[in-house]
Design an enzyme around this catalytic site. Structure first.
Site, PDB file in Angstrom:
ATOM      1  N   ASP A 157       0.805  -1.225   0.000  1.00 38.55           N
ATOM      2  CA  ASP A 157       0.000   0.000   0.000  1.00 38.55           C
ATOM      3  C   ASP A 157       0.836   1.273   0.000  1.00 38.55           C
ATOM      4  O   ASP A 157       0.356   2.334  -0.405  1.00 38.55           O
ATOM      5  CB  ASP A 157      -0.994  -0.006   1.161  1.00 38.55           C
ATOM      6  CG  ASP A 157      -0.346  -0.057   2.536  1.00 38.55           C
ATOM      7  OD1 ASP A 157       0.808  -0.503   2.614  1.00 38.55           O
ATOM      8  OD2 ASP A 157      -1.000   0.330   3.521  1.00 38.55           O
ATOM      9  N   GLU A 217       9.871 -10.311  -2.538  1.00 41.55           N
ATOM     10  CA  GLU A 217      10.835  -9.213  -2.699  1.00 41.55           C
ATOM     11  C   GLU A 217      12.266  -9.707  -2.868  1.00 41.55           C
ATOM     12  O   GLU A 217      13.066  -9.078  -3.581  1.00 41.55           O
ATOM     13  CB  GLU A 217      10.747  -8.266  -1.501  1.00 41.55           C
ATOM     14  CG  GLU A 217       9.441  -7.497  -1.399  1.00 41.55           C
ATOM     15  CD  GLU A 217       8.356  -8.234  -0.612  1.00 41.55           C
ATOM     16  OE1 GLU A 217       7.282  -7.644  -0.379  1.00 41.55           O
ATOM     17  OE2 GLU A 217       8.590  -9.412  -0.245  1.00 41.55           O
TER      18      GLU A 217
END
Length: 556
Positions: free
Chosen positions: A29, A52
Site C-alpha cells: 500500500d 521481494e
C-alpha cells in the site's frame, strides 16, 4: 490535485535514461500509487515478482546484462525481504536502484504507529540498515527530489553498486520540473602526470620479466573493459588466465588463454605458470576463497601489478587516479611485445581432451554432464551457474566467444540464479539463456517459475536433481538430515505454477536420454525448456570435490 509532471515522472525519466525498461518488485500500500505511474510510463514494463527477495535477485541478473536495474517494494517488510539480494549486488559490484515506498511525510513527522513499522514512531531504521549495503541513500521530499534522485543515481552509475531511495507515498505525485539536461555522469578521469609516472616505473618491470601472466576478474565485465583487455593481450602477447567469477571477460578460445585459475586446485601447468610468474598483471580481479581454491595460491604479492577500476597498485605504491581503461590502453602502447615461445604458452584448447563426446548407455555423472554441455554452448549465450555443483562444474568448462557468465562466488546466496535468470533474459530476449541449478537451490526460489512463464521468456533450465545439498554434504554432515530436502516432481511444476504457460519438460537419468532432451531444446524456439537431470547425491565435479576439503579445513 493531479499535476502534469511529478516527482514520480522525474524518477522514471531518469531510470529510463539509464536504459532501464523493466521495474521488478512486489506491490504494497505504500507504493501502489507510484506503481500506477510505472504502469502508465511508456517504455517501462512492470514485472511483479513472487516475493521481494526474488525481485532483488532478478534485478541483479538484469543489471549484469543491461547495465542497470531497478526494483520497488513497500516499506519495512518489503525492504527487509529484499536486503539480502541488494547485499549480494553490493558485494559483487552490480548497479541496482532500490525504491522503497514509505508512509506519508505527515505520518512520519508525527511518529505514528502504523503498520510495517517497529511501533516506536521511528522511520529511519530500515534506511539505516541499507547504508551498509548501498553506496548512496536518500529520503525524497518535494523540495529535494530532483537533486537527490540525480545524486544517488550518479553514485550508482559511477561506483557500480546499489543505491536506496525512500519515496513517501505523498511525495511521488508532487509537482516537479522536467530535467533540463541528461543525467551528467562525472566520468572518472586519469591524472596524466600520475599515469606517466606509472608508465615510467612499471613498464621496465613488465619488460624485464620473463614469465609474465595476466590474471583477470569480474571487474573487467562490470566496467565494460573487455575490448581493452583483449587489445592489451594482443599487443603484449602475454598469456591470460581468469578467476572463475570473471568468466566471459576474455575469449576462452583465444590462443593466449591458458585456463581458469583456482590456486593449487588448478591444472598442474596452469598452477605452475601463475604461481611461478615473475610478474602478474592482475586486472579487475579480487581473489576470494571460492575462486582461489581456498586461498591456496602461491605467487608472491611483490610480483603483482594490480589494475583496479580507478587505480594501479604495485610494489607497495598506489598510482591514482588512473582508470582501468586508461591503464590498459597506455600500457598496451608501451610494453614491448613478448616472444610467445619464451612465455611458455599452452592454450586451454590444447590442454583439454580433444576427443569428440559420444553418449554412452550409462547414468549421467557430473563430469560427463559438463563435458557434454561445453559442446552444447553457442557464441553469445548467457550462462548462469548456481553456487554449488553447478558453479564449480561450469567454472572450468570452456565457454564460447562472447558468452556472458553469471554466478555469485563471493556472496554465494543459494537460489540467486533462478530469479536472476528472469532478469537476464528480460534484459536481452535475443540471446539464449542457459541456467544450471541444483535441486536444493531451486527449492528456495522456485515460485519465480510462475513469473517466467507469465513473461513468456524461453530459457533452457538444467535442474540438477542430486537429492539435497551436495555441496554442504561435501563440506560437513554427509548423512545429516539438515542436508536433506523433500523430493519434488519437478517436471510437473510448470503446469502447477502457470497452467496457461507453455513449456517443454524432460526428466533424464542417462547420457542417451540427455541427448534426446538436448536435441529437443535445440529445436524449441517458442517455449521455456526445463530439463531435470538426475544424478547421484555424492557425485561432484572434480573442482568441488577438492574445494570442499579446503572449505572444511578453513572452517575448523
Amino acid at each position: 490535485m493531479k499535476y502534469e509532471y511529478t516527482v514520480g515522472n522525474y524518477l522514471l525519466d531518469r531510470l529510463s535514461e539509464l536504459g532501464i525498461r523493466h521495474m521488478f518488485g512486489v506491490p504494497g500500500d505504500y507504493n501502489l500509487a507510484f506503481l500506477d505511474d510505472v504502469i502508465n510510463y511508456e517504455g517501462m514494463n512492470w514485472v511483479g515478482n513472487r516475493n521481494e527477495l526474488n525481485a532483488a535477485y532478478a534485478a541483479d541478473g538484469y543489471a549484469r546484462i543491461n547495465g542497470f536495474a531497478a526494483l520497488a517494494t513497500t516499506f519495512g517488510v518489503g525492504e527487509l525481504s529484499a536486503i539480502n539480494g541488494i547485499a549480494g549486488s553490493y558485494a559483487e559490484h552490480v548497479p541496482v536502484v532500490k525504491i522503497s515506498g514509505a508512509p506519508t511525510t505527515k505520518v512520519m513527522d508525527n511518529g505514528l504507529y502504523v503498520h510495517h513499522t517497529l511501533g516506536d514512531g521511528k522511520f529511519d531504521h530500515f534506511s539505516r540498515m541499507f547504508q551498509e549495503v548501498t553506496v548512496a541513500q536518500t529520503l525524497l521530499t518535494q523540495e529535494n527530489a530532483a537533486q537527490e534522485i540525480d545524486r544517488v543515481l550518479l553514485a550508482c552509475l559511477t561506483e557500480k553498486r546499489p543505491v536506496h531511495i525512500t519515496l513517501p507515498i505523498d511525495v511521488y505525485n508532487k509537482p516537479a520540473n522536467k530535467p533540463e539536461s541528461p543525467l551528467h555522469e562525472e566520468i572518472a578521469t586519469s591524472n596524466h602526470e600520475v599515469l606517466s609516472q606509472m608508465l615510467s616505473e612499471l613498464t621496465p618491470m613488465i619488460d624485464d620479466a620473463t614469465q609474465t601472466v595476466i590474471l583477470a576478474g569480474y571487474e573487467v565485465n562490470r566496467y565494460e573493459n573487455r575490448e581493452e583487455l583483449l587489445e592489451f593481450a594482443n599487443k603484449t602477447g602475454i598469456p591470460v588466465t581468469i578467476l572463475s567469477g570473471g568468466k566471459g571477460a576474455f575469449n576462452e578460445k583465444h590462443p593466449q588463454f591458458i585456463g581458469v585459475y583456482n590456486g593449487e586446485l588448478s591444472a598442474p601447468y596452469l598452477q605452475q605458470r601463475v604461481d611461478e610468474a615473475d610478474c602478474i598483471i592482475q586486472i579487475g580481479a579480487k581473489p576470494t576463497d571460492s575462486t582461489t581454491g581456498g586461498f591456496s595460491y602461491d605467487f608472491s604479492k611483490k610480483n603483482v601489478i594490480q589494475i583496479t577500476p580507478f587505480s594501479v597498485n604495485a610494489t607497495n605504491k598506489k598510482y591514482a587516479p588512473i582508470t582501468m581503461k586508461d591503464a590498459l590502453v597506455a600500457l598496451s602502447d608501451k610494453i614491448t611485445q613478448k616472444n610467445p615461445e619464451e612465455l611458455n604458452i599452452i592454450p586451454l584448447k590444447s590442454q583439454i581432451n580433444q576427443d569428440p563426446y559420444e553418449a554412452k548407455k550409462e547414468n549421467m555423472k557430473q563430469n560427463r554432464f559438463f563435458e557434454r554441455l561445453s559442446y552444447f554452448m553457442k557464441e553469445r549465450d548467457i550462462l548462469l551457474a548456481e553456487q554449488g555443483t553447478s558453479y564449480y562444474g561450469a567454472a572450468t568448462m570452456p565457454i564460447p566467444k562472447d558468452t556472458m557468465f553469471i554466478g555469485q562466488p563471493l556472496w554465494g546466496s543459494i537460489g540467486f540464479t533462478f530469479p536472476a535468470l528472469l532478469g537476464s533474459q528480460l534484459a536481452d530476449r535475443s540471446r539464449r539463456n542457459i541456467l544450471l541449478i541444483g535441486d536444493g537451490s531451486f527449492q528456495l526460489t522456485a515460485q519465480e517459475l510462475s513469473t517466467m512463464l507469465t513473461q513468456k521468456i524461453k530459457p533452457i533450465i538444467f535442474l540438477i536433481n542430486n537429492d539435497g545439498y551436495t555441496v554442504e554434504r561435501a563440506i560437513h554432515g554427509e548423512n545429516q538430515p539438515y542436508n536433506d530436502i523433500p523430493m519434488w516432481d519437478y517436471k510437473k511444476l510448470p503446469e502447477v505454477f502457470s497452467p496457461e504457460g507453455k513449456s517443454i519438460t524432460y526428466k533424464v537419468k542417462t547420457e542417451l536420454e540427455l541427448e534426446d532432451a538436448l536435441k529437443a531444446a535445440e529445436n524449441n524456439h517458442d517455449y521455456l525448456t526445463l530439463i531435470e537431470v538426475v544424478m547421484h547425491r555424492d557425485d561432484k565435479p572434480d573442482l568441488l570435490e577438492q574445494l570442499s576439503k579446503q572449505f572444511a579445513n578453513q572452517n575448523v
